[in-house]
Design an enzyme around this catalytic site. Structure first.
Site, PDB file in Angstrom:
ATOM      1  CB  CYS A  35       7.762   0.671  -4.984  1.00 10.27           C
ATOM      2  SG  CYS A  35       6.480   1.926  -4.867  1.00 10.27           S
ATOM      3  CG  ASP A  36       8.332  -3.232  -4.559  1.00 12.15           C
ATOM      4  OD1 ASP A  36       9.149  -2.596  -3.876  1.00 12.15           O
ATOM      5  OD2 ASP A  36       7.175  -3.459  -4.192  1.00 12.15           O
TER       6      ASP A  36
ATOM      7  CB  CYS B 103       4.200   0.045  -5.872  1.00 12.66           C
ATOM      8  SG  CYS B 103       5.166   1.471  -6.415  1.00 12.66           S
TER       9      CYS B 103
END
Length: 314
Positions: A139-140, A136
């Site tokens: 997300c990161d 992801c």
């Protein structure tokens, strides 16, 4: 012992298919209960710009899902933050067990559990998950400002992840096992024009390398599928973007399946092999796999469930 909650229609899953099913089932006065699952909002919550949702030239994936949940709730869907760990479709009413301890019974079930990220299945990948290996970018990606990263894959997901990561990373290397990409042409054009992107064609990942104290990725070894030559690629982050598999764990031994583990539905319908059980979205769609088609199938599932329940009452 937990509570028991009965509903005429139980919707399992909370992506575009689930929330749209909630809207239509609510409008049909079925008072549906929607159980969100482990990732409320589904895959769109880990997507950045959505540019192909009708009526929105551009909208953030998480924002779109917040709007869809609010719409479903506003028209009467009871949205519950629980995770269904077991589902018994052998008799009616159907019975679902939530992690919360609640037992849900339903006269009809709409399955909208979507899909989940695929992984390479390597020991080194598993070792560094959460410590440099991710599925992801949304997300990161923020954690890799000014660093070199790698994206593995060649479809829409991989190209979108790579483009997103150029906002943070100093360099993005896209590694693909073929010599052409499968993504949409408009995405390919953006990728090829981005000066931060380098593509390593015809390569597969041999091993992800890094440190153990502290645990962290330092790079990887990629093998040329034509020559066998090994290339060392330095990177602090490795993002796996090789597609998704249908989240069929609850029903794979109960419903008829298509190739790839997708739930089989009747032509022109969302009806599954068990009367009263309907499936919508990426759980059953192995061709289009778009948010808008998932939403359309959610609508179909709610209408199919309404007809089914009306016939039962007659």
């Amino acid at each position: 012992m937990g509570d028991t909650k009965h509903t005429r229609v139980l919707i399992i899953g909370s992506g575009p298919a689930g929330y749209t099913a909630g809207v239509y089932a609510s409008r049909a006065m079925l008072e549906p209960v929607l159980v969100q699952g482990i990732q409320p909002g589904g895959q769109l919550t880990i997507t950045t710009e959505v540019e192909n949702w009708p009526g929105e030239s551009e909208i953030q994936g998480p924002d779109l899902m917040v709007k869809m949940e609010a719409h479903a709730t506003a028209v009467g869907t009871e949205v519950i933050g629980d995770y269904i760990s077991d589902l018994d479709l052998s008799k009616r009413p159907f019975t679902a067990t939530g992690d919360s301890g609640t037992t849900y019974t339903a006269d009809a079930v709409i399955l909208a559990t979507g899909a989940q990220a695929n992984w390479l299945g390597m020991e080194s990948e598993e070792k560094f998950k959460g410590f440099g290996v991710s599925a992801c970018a949304t997300c990161d990606g923020f954690f890799y400002r000014g660093m070199d990263v790698v994206v593995v894959g060649g479809g829409n997901t991989a190209v979108e992840e790579a483009l997103f990561l150029t906002k943070f990373a100093s360099k993005v290397t896209l590694i693909h096992r073929r010599d052409t990409l499968r993504s949409e042409k408009i995405l390919q054009d953006r990728l090829f024009k981005n000066p931060k992107v380098e593509i390593l064609w015809d390569h597969t990942i041999e091993e992800i390398t890094g440190t153990t104290a502290p645990l962290g990725v330092e790079g990887l070894r990629a093998r040329n599928v034509k020559t066998g030559e090994i290339t060392e690629v330095a990177a602090k982050g490795v993002f796996i973007a090789i597609g998704h598999s249908p989240a069929n764990m609850l029903v794979k031994d109960q419903l008829e399946m298509q190739d790839g583990g997708y739930v089989k539905v009747m032509n022109g319908s969302t009806a599954t092999s068990i009367p009263g059980v309907f499936a919508a979205g990426d759980l059953t769609d192995h061709i289009y796999r778009q948010a808008v088609t998932s939403a359309g199938m959610g609508c179909m599932a709610a209408l199919d469930a309404e007809r089914f329940l009306s016939e039962q009452e007659k």
